[in-house]
Every structure is written in structure tokens, then in C-alpha cells.
Write an enzyme that holds these catalytic residues in place. Structure first.
Site, short mmCIF file in Angstrom:
data_model
loop_
_atom_site.label_atom_id
_atom_site.label_comp_id
_atom_site.label_asym_id
_atom_site.label_seq_id
_atom_site.Cartn_x
_atom_site.Cartn_y
_atom_site.Cartn_z
N GLY A 21 74.91 33.48 60.59
CA GLY A 21 75.91 33.13 61.59
C GLY A 21 75.34 32.26 62.69
O GLY A 21 74.13 32.19 62.90
N ILE A 22 76.20 31.62 63.42
CA ILE A 22 75.81 30.68 64.47
C ILE A 22 75.01 31.36 65.59
O ILE A 22 74.22 30.73 66.27
CB ILE A 22 77.07 29.94 65.03
CG1 ILE A 22 76.65 28.76 65.90
CG2 ILE A 22 77.97 30.88 65.79
CD1 ILE A 22 76.09 27.61 65.17
N HIS A 23 75.20 32.64 65.77
CA HIS A 23 74.46 33.37 66.81
C HIS A 23 73.39 34.27 66.21
O HIS A 23 72.96 35.23 66.84
CB HIS A 23 75.43 34.19 67.67
CG HIS A 23 76.40 33.33 68.39
ND1 HIS A 23 77.71 33.23 68.00
CD2 HIS A 23 76.25 32.48 69.43
CE1 HIS A 23 78.33 32.37 68.79
NE2 HIS A 23 77.47 31.90 69.66
N GLY A 24 72.98 33.97 64.99
CA GLY A 24 71.90 34.72 64.35
C GLY A 24 72.36 35.93 63.55
O GLY A 24 71.54 36.74 63.14
N GLU A 25 73.67 36.05 63.32
CA GLU A 25 74.14 37.16 62.49
C GLU A 25 73.49 37.03 61.11
O GLU A 25 73.30 35.93 60.62
CB GLU A 25 75.67 37.13 62.34
CG GLU A 25 76.44 37.27 63.63
CD GLU A 25 76.69 35.93 64.35
OE1 GLU A 25 77.47 35.95 65.31
OE2 GLU A 25 76.11 34.90 63.96
#
Length: 134
Positions: A21-25
Site C-alpha cells: 500500500g501507499i503508506h506501507g501496508e
């Protein structure tokens, strides 16, 4: 995230993660670094399966560099994706490459396909716009 003081995720120098994910998910799989063609086959294959793609369909292609992926690498990947789509009998009628959705120190790519089912959709994508980004 800078205020946390530690990375949101860690990958080895020779490791990649699919679906992050874009936030490091977390993504769905980690493995050793692969050539661009293999990455393109993995991602394009999943999207075409979800679309139940059929020869003769038209698609728009968006490749996002996440912020830290050089444009040349994005173009190599785009060429591989376009080749795979062409081999499947699909027509890429719109292409856009660059860093559109970024994250701090994020190297990688995201691939977006949009099936063009109406000529007005392509016209909208190609229309001139005035924005601070895009």
C-alpha cells in the site's frame, strides 16, 4: 512516517513486495527482485484476469513511480506491460507515466488499467486541464 522514527516496513536490498500500500501496508507476497518483464507479467496478469479481458478491447494505462523510481525504469516497465497487452490482442489507447501518487522514500511502481468502454472516457482522459498536479 517521519514522526515515528522508524521505517513502516523493511525490505532487503534484493527483495520486492507485490501489492504494498501507499503508506506501507503489507502486500500479498515478498520475493527476490525480478526483471521488469516478470513484474509486468505478474501485475498485468492479475488485472486482466479481474477484467476478464478479451481480445479487441481498449485500455488506458497509468504507471505511477511512487516517488523514488526513475522515469527510465517506469518506461521499461511500461514497454513490458504494453507488449503483454498487445500479445493478448488488447489495444492501449492512452498512456500516462510518472510520479502521481507518492510516498516518502517509496521506490516501486503501481499499475492501473482502465477498460475504455465509452469513447467519452478516452476524450475525458485526453482533455486539457489546468491543475496544480497531474
Amino acid at each position: 512516517v517521519p514522526e515515528v522514527g522508524k521505517p513502516g516496513f523493511v525490505l532487503a536490498e534484493d527483495e520486492i513486495e507485490y501489492g504494498i500500500g501507499i503508506h506501507g501496508e503489507p502486500g500479498y507476497r515478498k520475493e527476490s527482485m525480478q526483471p521488469s518483464r516478470q513484474l509486468a507479467e505478474e501485475l498485468t496478469g492479475k488485472l486482466l484476469e479481474a477484467f476478464e479481458a478479451k481480445s479487441g478491447e481498449r485500455y488506458a494505462l497509468l504507471i505511477n513511480g511512487m516517488g523514488a523510481t526513475p522515469l527510465m525504469e517506469q518506461y521499461v516497465f511500461a514497454n513490458d506491460v504494453a507488449s503483454i497487452l498487445g500479445d493478448a490482442g488488447l489495444d492501449v489507447v492512452y498512456r500516462k507515466l510518472g510520479n502521481y501518487m507518492t510516498s516518502i522514500d517509496m521506490a516501486g511502481l503501481s499499475l492501473t488499467l482502465m477498460k475504455i468502454e465509452d469513447e467519452a472516457w478516452l476524450e475525458a482522459l485526453e482533455s486539457p486541464v489546468k491543475t496544480i498536479a497531474w
